[in-house]
Design a protein around this motif. Sequence first.
Motif, mmCIF file in Angstrom:
data_model
loop_
_atom_site.group_PDB
_atom_site.id
_atom_site.type_symbol
_atom_site.label_atom_id
_atom_site.label_comp_id
_atom_site.label_asym_id
_atom_site.label_seq_id
_atom_site.Cartn_x
_atom_site.Cartn_y
_atom_site.Cartn_z
ATOM 1 N N THR A 3 1.005 -1.088 0.041
ATOM 2 C CA THR A 3 -0.005 -0.024 0.095
ATOM 3 C C THR A 3 0.720 1.198 0.127
ATOM 4 O O THR A 3 1.991 1.132 0.491
ATOM 5 C CB THR A 3 -0.839 -0.023 1.268
ATOM 6 O OG1 THR A 3 -0.081 0.076 2.408
ATOM 7 C CG2 THR A 3 -1.944 -1.041 1.328
ATOM 8 N N THR A 5 0.692 5.248 1.281
ATOM 9 C CA THR A 5 -0.085 6.472 1.846
ATOM 10 C C THR A 5 -0.343 7.514 0.698
ATOM 11 O O THR A 5 0.369 7.456 -0.382
ATOM 12 C CB THR A 5 0.856 7.197 2.822
ATOM 13 O OG1 THR A 5 1.947 7.780 2.267
ATOM 14 C CG2 THR A 5 1.066 6.521 3.997
ATOM 15 N N ILE A 6 -1.352 8.252 0.887
ATOM 16 C CA ILE A 6 -1.586 9.522 -0.304
ATOM 17 C C ILE A 6 -0.408 10.304 -0.547
ATOM 18 O O ILE A 6 0.077 10.449 -1.667
ATOM 19 C CB ILE A 6 -2.591 9.973 -0.002
ATOM 20 C CG1 ILE A 6 -3.901 9.313 -0.216
ATOM 21 C CG2 ILE A 6 -2.729 11.390 -0.625
ATOM 22 C CD1 ILE A 6 -5.313 9.757 0.016
ATOM 23 N N TYR A 21 -5.557 13.473 -3.252
ATOM 24 C CA TYR A 21 -6.896 13.725 -2.503
ATOM 25 C C TYR A 21 -8.122 14.013 -3.494
ATOM 26 O O TYR A 21 -9.206 13.437 -3.326
ATOM 27 C CB TYR A 21 -6.918 14.695 -1.541
ATOM 28 C CG TYR A 21 -6.132 14.174 -0.378
ATOM 29 C CD1 TYR A 21 -6.948 13.163 0.502
ATOM 30 C CD2 TYR A 21 -4.833 14.617 0.347
ATOM 31 C CE1 TYR A 21 -6.010 12.631 1.769
ATOM 32 C CE2 TYR A 21 -4.019 14.079 1.484
ATOM 33 C CZ TYR A 21 -4.776 12.946 2.179
ATOM 34 O OH TYR A 21 -4.186 12.196 3.195
ATOM 35 N N VAL A 24 -9.040 11.264 -5.687
ATOM 36 C CA VAL A 24 -9.861 10.394 -4.689
ATOM 37 C C VAL A 24 -11.071 10.800 -4.530
ATOM 38 O O VAL A 24 -12.225 10.084 -4.763
ATOM 39 C CB VAL A 24 -9.251 9.973 -3.253
ATOM 40 C CG1 VAL A 24 -10.174 9.401 -2.455
ATOM 41 C CG2 VAL A 24 -8.026 9.318 -3.443
ATOM 42 N N THR A 31 -9.588 4.362 -2.300
ATOM 43 C CA THR A 31 -8.777 4.157 -1.113
ATOM 44 C C THR A 31 -9.182 3.095 -0.147
ATOM 45 O O THR A 31 -10.290 2.708 -0.166
ATOM 46 C CB THR A 31 -8.401 5.431 -0.442
ATOM 47 O OG1 THR A 31 -9.719 5.791 0.068
ATOM 48 C CG2 THR A 31 -7.676 6.441 -1.324
ATOM 49 N N SER A 33 -8.908 2.387 4.304
ATOM 50 C CA SER A 33 -8.389 2.915 5.454
ATOM 51 C C SER A 33 -8.789 1.723 6.636
ATOM 52 O O SER A 33 -9.524 0.771 6.357
ATOM 53 C CB SER A 33 -9.086 4.383 5.994
ATOM 54 O OG SER A 33 -10.497 4.068 5.948
ATOM 55 N N LYS A 39 -5.654 7.456 4.805
ATOM 56 C CA LYS A 39 -6.202 6.483 3.689
ATOM 57 C C LYS A 39 -5.059 5.849 3.052
ATOM 58 O O LYS A 39 -3.996 6.339 2.688
ATOM 59 C CB LYS A 39 -7.160 7.273 2.714
ATOM 60 C CG LYS A 39 -8.203 7.814 3.341
ATOM 61 C CD LYS A 39 -8.986 8.814 2.163
ATOM 62 C CE LYS A 39 -10.323 9.138 2.934
ATOM 63 N NZ LYS A 39 -10.969 9.977 1.824
ATOM 64 N N LYS A 40 -5.365 4.562 2.385
ATOM 65 C CA LYS A 40 -4.075 4.047 1.641
ATOM 66 C C LYS A 40 -4.639 3.587 0.558
ATOM 67 O O LYS A 40 -5.661 3.417 0.080
ATOM 68 C CB LYS A 40 -3.805 2.540 2.264
ATOM 69 C CG LYS A 40 -3.425 2.556 3.910
ATOM 70 C CD LYS A 40 -2.044 3.186 3.988
ATOM 71 C CE LYS A 40 -1.646 3.135 5.614
ATOM 72 N NZ LYS A 40 -0.446 3.992 5.857
ATOM 73 N N ILE A 41 -3.622 3.626 -0.638
ATOM 74 C CA ILE A 41 -3.998 3.245 -1.997
ATOM 75 C C ILE A 41 -3.183 1.858 -2.038
ATOM 76 O O ILE A 41 -2.127 1.682 -2.043
ATOM 77 C CB ILE A 41 -3.558 4.239 -3.169
ATOM 78 C CG1 ILE A 41 -4.145 5.518 -2.836
ATOM 79 C CG2 ILE A 41 -3.689 3.503 -4.455
ATOM 80 C CD1 ILE A 41 -3.649 6.756 -3.600
#
Length: 82
Positions: A3, A5-6, A21, A24, A31, A33, A39-41
């Motif tokens: 993953t 992070t943004i 963001y 998203v 994403t 979470s 939030k994770k991608i």
Amino acid sequence: MLTYTIPDFAKEIRTTKENVYLLVDVGFLKTMSFGSRDKKITIYEAERFLREHSGTNFDSIIKEAKKRKELSKLNEEAKKAI
């Protein structure tokens, strides 16, 4: 890494975290979470996004998203003032 992070994803694709963001918010990126954490991608979502949108110029999309966000903020402020 499974993953991003943004902020990490933004660095990877050489843009700002604000732009990620916005992508998203308008639905171009999904994403996940865990609780109250950031939030994770996932790597799979990052690959899908890059594959499907290769060659896309997001300038106008991001500009429109920023306008919508500003208008929404102004509407909220106007509602509070009433």
